[in-house]
Design a protein around this motif. Structure first.
Motif, PDB file in Angstrom:
ATOM      1  N   ALA A  49      -4.398  -1.780 105.809  1.00 19.42           N
ATOM      2  CA  ALA A  49      -3.351  -2.521 105.082  1.00 19.42           C
ATOM      3  C   ALA A  49      -2.018  -2.390 105.817  1.00 19.42           C
ATOM      4  N   ALA A  50      -1.683  -1.176 106.250  1.00 18.53           N
ATOM      5  CA  ALA A  50      -0.416  -0.943 106.952  1.00 18.53           C
ATOM      6  C   ALA A  50      -0.333  -1.782 108.231  1.00 18.53           C
ATOM      7  N   ARG A  51      -1.435  -1.850 108.964  1.00 17.31           N
ATOM      8  CA  ARG A  51      -1.423  -2.594 110.238  1.00 17.31           C
ATOM      9  C   ARG A  51      -1.251  -4.096 110.037  1.00 17.31           C
ATOM     10  N   LEU A  52      -1.571  -4.583 108.828  1.00 16.16           N
ATOM     11  CA  LEU A  52      -1.375  -6.009 108.559  1.00 16.16           C
ATOM     12  C   LEU A  52       0.066  -6.285 108.122  1.00 16.16           C
ATOM     13  N   GLY A  53       0.839  -5.205 107.912  1.00 13.14           N
ATOM     14  CA  GLY A  53       2.270  -5.406 107.708  1.00 13.14           C
ATOM     15  C   GLY A  53       2.779  -5.248 106.295  1.00 13.14           C
ATOM     16  N   VAL A  54       2.187  -4.366 105.500  1.00 10.33           N
ATOM     17  CA  VAL A  54       2.776  -4.068 104.186  1.00 10.33           C
ATOM     18  C   VAL A  54       3.192  -2.608 104.100  1.00 10.33           C
ATOM     19  N   LYS A  55       4.032  -2.330 103.079  1.00 10.80           N
ATOM     20  CA  LYS A  55       4.542  -0.979 102.863  1.00 10.80           C
ATOM     21  C   LYS A  55       3.493  -0.156 102.127  1.00 10.80           C
ATOM     22  N   ILE A  72      -1.594  13.904 109.710  1.00 14.28           N
ATOM     23  CA  ILE A  72      -0.283  13.523 109.187  1.00 14.28           C
ATOM     24  C   ILE A  72       0.481  12.735 110.244  1.00 14.28           C
ATOM     25  N   GLN A  73       0.380  13.183 111.495  1.00 15.87           N
ATOM     26  CA  GLN A  73       1.018  12.453 112.590  1.00 15.87           C
ATOM     27  C   GLN A  73       0.428  11.048 112.717  1.00 15.87           C
ATOM     28  N   ASN A  74      -0.883  10.940 112.525  1.00 22.11           N
ATOM     29  CA  ASN A  74      -1.535   9.620 112.600  1.00 22.11           C
ATOM     30  C   ASN A  74      -0.979   8.667 111.537  1.00 22.11           C
ATOM     31  N   PHE A  75      -0.770   9.168 110.328  1.00 20.46           N
ATOM     32  CA  PHE A  75      -0.176   8.316 109.286  1.00 20.46           C
ATOM     33  C   PHE A  75       1.213   7.852 109.702  1.00 20.46           C
ATOM     34  N   LYS A  76       1.997   8.798 110.240  1.00 28.08           N
ATOM     35  CA  LYS A  76       3.366   8.447 110.652  1.00 28.08           C
ATOM     36  C   LYS A  76       3.331   7.386 111.757  1.00 28.08           C
ATOM     37  N   ASP A  77       2.413   7.576 112.714  1.00 24.96           N
ATOM     38  CA  ASP A  77       2.311   6.620 113.818  1.00 24.96           C
ATOM     39  C   ASP A  77       1.969   5.219 113.326  1.00 24.96           C
ATOM     40  N   ASN A  78       1.307   5.156 112.163  1.00 18.48           N
ATOM     41  CA  ASN A  78       0.912   3.859 111.611  1.00 18.48           C
ATOM     42  C   ASN A  78       1.876   3.367 110.523  1.00 18.48           C
ATOM     43  N   GLY A  79       2.981   4.060 110.361  1.00 13.77           N
ATOM     44  CA  GLY A  79       3.977   3.615 109.395  1.00 13.77           C
ATOM     45  C   GLY A  79       3.596   3.840 107.935  1.00 13.77           C
ATOM     46  N   VAL A  80       2.666   4.766 107.681  1.00 14.69           N
ATOM     47  CA  VAL A  80       2.270   5.069 106.299  1.00 14.69           C
ATOM     48  C   VAL A  80       3.195   6.170 105.760  1.00 14.69           C
ATOM     49  N   HIS A  81       3.692   6.004 104.538  1.00  7.64           N
ATOM     50  CA  HIS A  81       4.572   6.988 103.888  1.00  7.64           C
ATOM     51  C   HIS A  81       3.766   8.262 103.590  1.00  7.64           C
ATOM     52  N   THR A  82       4.280   9.431 104.026  1.00 11.42           N
ATOM     53  CA  THR A  82       3.468  10.666 103.955  1.00 11.42           C
ATOM     54  C   THR A  82       3.977  11.716 102.964  1.00 11.42           C
TER      55      THR A  82
END
Ligand code: RIB
Ligand code: NA
Length: 311
Positions: A49-55, A72-82
């Motif tokens: 979902a994040a890669r398609l451009g939503v928050k 946790i770093q992987n989530f950050k790299d993908n713009g996911v709120h952690t």
């Protein structure tokens, strides 16, 4: 709304072996490639979902270990709120031992570890996110009670819910059906839940009708290369959405790519017909099966044609 998509679910480290075929009980076979990747159905869906451009935000638990830190770093790299990704020293980060054969089929053993320690306390902390998102997504790689509670919290706040009963359990709490706006499962999960064979579009439609009767708003049964069937409460017409014809090299996580994309469309295009969302989610998942790995094969918005993002 603060978020578009919130996922309450699992994180796993995927330990993947590629082999010509899946081994039989008691057998050792030679594989040709091994790699470690980021997986877990919940995290996979959130990242797509994040890669398609939503928050997006993830609510989950990993271990206080190397794999947890990396995740946790992987989530950050993908713009996911952690903010709601918690670490525990009482269990290890979840792990999935995966074998992928030459046809792209897989067999998976998961050891959920820290995922099982996600509970009521963490959900309470995450309530501001769960109650202020457009769409909430849950699966069954964490404690089912935690998933159900998260779905109920979302419902109480008029948040749309997607439930993916994976991996399926035979004694699924019937409340899951009643709190699911969209209940989305694959053929083997539909078989387990209904006790009927689900090998064709017609059988999937019949199983879908049975699941719908249990109280969900809509049901989607995915059928791999045969696409999916979509059933909406109050309608009885068969809606079969075919999948694009592609050559699969690794189907691991294709269902997660589909659900992540579906969550994206429900959040970003709430008035689009569900079968159109499913058609586009099939196209996104179709991209993912053409590359090895799970998240490594999930497309970004920039990789996809513009028309996937138009009304
Ligand atoms: O759905 C695919 C996922 O299932 C893998 O990433 C693995 O972690 C298992 O949870
Ligand atoms: Na893949």
């Amino acid at each position: 709304k603060v978020f578009d998509v919130v996922v309450v679910g699992s994180c796993m480290t995927d330990l993947v072996s590629q082999a010509p075929r899946l081994p039989k009980a008691g057998e050792t076979i030679h594989g040709h490639k091994f790699f470690i990747g980021f997986g877990g159905k919940g995290a996979n869906q959130c990242i797509q979902a994040a890669r398609l451009g939503v928050k997006t935000a993830m609510v989950c638990k990993v271990g206080k270990d190397f794999f947890g830190d990396n995740y946790i770093q992987n989530f950050k790299d993908n713009g996911v709120h952690t903010e709601f990704v918690k670490q525990s020293s009482d269990a290890a980060t979840g792990a999935a031992s995966i074998t992928v054969d030459d046809a792209g089929e897989n067999a998976i053993v998961i050891v959920a570890g820290a995922n099982m320690l996600l509970g009521a306390e963490e959900l309470q902390e995450a309530l501001p996110a769960i109650s202020h998102t457009k769409v909430l997504v849950c699966q069954l790689e964490i404690s089912p009670q935690t998933s159900l509670q998260a779905m109920c919290m979302a419902r109480d706040n008029k948040v749309k819910t997607i439930f993916n009963p994976a991996p399926a359990i035979p004694d699924l709490d019937p409340d899951f059906y009643r709190v699911s706006d969209v209940f989305c499962c694959n053929e083997s999960e539909a078989e387990l839940l209904t006790g009927t064979s689900v090998a064709s579009v017609e059988e999937a439609h019949r199983a879908g009708q049975e699941l719908l009767k249990r109280g969900c708003g809509s049901v989607i049964v995915t059928l791999g290369p045969q696409g999916c069937v979509v059933l909406k409460g109050g309608e009885s017409t068969l809606k079969h959405v075919p999948a694009p014809v592609v050559t699969a090299v690794d189907t691991t996580g294709a269902g997660d790519s589909f659900i992540g994309a579906l969550a994206f469309y429900m959040a970003n295009h709430p008035h689009m017909p569900l079968e159109e969302m499913a058609r586009r989610a099939n196209l996104v998942a179709g991209v993912s099966v053409q590359d090895i790995g799970t998240q490594t094969s999930f497309p970004y918005r920039r990789d996809l044609p513009n028309e996937y993002f138009q009304e």
